[in-house]
Design an enzyme around this catalytic site. Sequence first.
Site, PDB file in Angstrom:
ATOM      1  CE1 TYR A  92      -3.342 -32.461 -22.730  1.00  0.00           C
ATOM      2  CE2 TYR A  92      -2.196 -30.536 -21.881  1.00  0.00           C
ATOM      3  CZ  TYR A  92      -2.735 -31.402 -22.891  1.00  0.00           C
ATOM      4  OH  TYR A  92      -3.021 -30.508 -24.047  1.00  0.00           O
ATOM      5  CB  SER A 186      -5.489 -36.096 -14.861  1.00  0.00           C
ATOM      6  OG  SER A 186      -6.076 -35.304 -15.376  1.00  0.00           O
ATOM      7  CD  GLN A 187      -3.115 -37.350 -21.359  1.00  0.00           C
ATOM      8  OE1 GLN A 187      -3.279 -36.502 -22.397  1.00  0.00           O
ATOM      9  NE2 GLN A 187      -1.694 -37.826 -21.163  1.00  0.00           N
ATOM     10  CG  ASP A 272     -10.894 -31.901 -10.573  1.00  0.00           C
ATOM     11  OD1 ASP A 272     -10.315 -31.108 -11.384  1.00  0.00           O
ATOM     12  OD2 ASP A 272     -10.829 -33.003 -10.933  1.00  0.00           O
ATOM     13  CG  HIS A 302      -6.979 -32.227 -11.627  1.00  0.00           C
ATOM     14  ND1 HIS A 302      -8.032 -33.242 -11.845  1.00  0.00           N
ATOM     15  CD2 HIS A 302      -6.150 -32.758 -12.321  1.00  0.00           C
ATOM     16  CE1 HIS A 302      -7.742 -33.914 -13.044  1.00  0.00           C
ATOM     17  NE2 HIS A 302      -6.460 -33.825 -13.133  1.00  0.00           N
TER      18      HIS A 302
END
Length: 324
Positions: A92, A186-187, A272, A302
């Site tokens: 992101y 992640s994203q 996370d 994360h």
Amino acid sequence: MTLFDMPLDRLREYRSASVEPEDFDAFWAKTLGEAREHPLDARFERVETGLATVETYDVTFAGFGGQPVKGWFVVPAGTAEPVPAVVEFLGYGGGRGLAHSHLLWASAGFAHFVMDTRGQGSGWAPGDTADPVGSAPAFPGFMTRGVEDPETYYYRRLYTDAVRAVEAARSHPLADAARTAVTGISQGGGITIAVSGLVPDLAAVSPDVPFLCDFPRATTVTDRTPYREIGNYLKTHRGRVERVRETLSYFDGVHFAARATAPALFSTALEDQTCPPSTVFAAFNAYAHEDKAIEVYDFNDHEGGGAFQQAAQLRWLPDRLRVR
């Protein structure tokens, strides 16, 4: 941060309450069909990076709406025959970065296609792809852009770009289309799961601490961004909760995972708060292919496994891509 989500034994059994739209498949078939009405027009231009071990190409291809999307294509120097390909989606706020930034997968002998992320590329790495589509009022960030209608939601454009990125990667003569994997953190991990359900003939899938999964839980169990963007939007736009939830259901990794047809290696971290482990396990437990595994990092946030997860992927992926 200590453990805040479910105990691991419950995580392994957890199922999302996300409700799949009745027209989920029809929506995505229409979306991708419209995108494919535009020529892919994938262009690869060799760039000089000063690196001796890889060759890098500046890529442009037609994504959602035929709009130009950038990328990098990196292969081991001297590659003359098609090699397995790894398509990577980014986290992101980040973009494709500089041409010399991507070495891991090409160093392992793969063709590596890095997709730029439309409209982002200003948070932690620069990008070069605009998002020319506007939206109604939104909370700062990307999570609420067009969020009151699946047709206008930002991630409709981004997921479509990602499918087209796989097609662009496969169009290069040095990429073995039959041995193509997708990955991301992640994203990028959330996009990876979406692509796993939208591209039926992938060889492997590796989402790392994935975002964009189990929206009903994610938007209520953590107050960290980016999920908190949705809560902040609804704090202002009172009474629109159900409309937003319905939109998000078309983009929930849980529903794409249920359609996956390739082996998968997931990862999650039990501390996370950005992508809570229950939301990752929601997608993992729904994942349809029987050849699946998840690496669990007990005391990480994360950042997840970081280099340890890369090492796990480097052990796992060659078998699935039948690397000789």
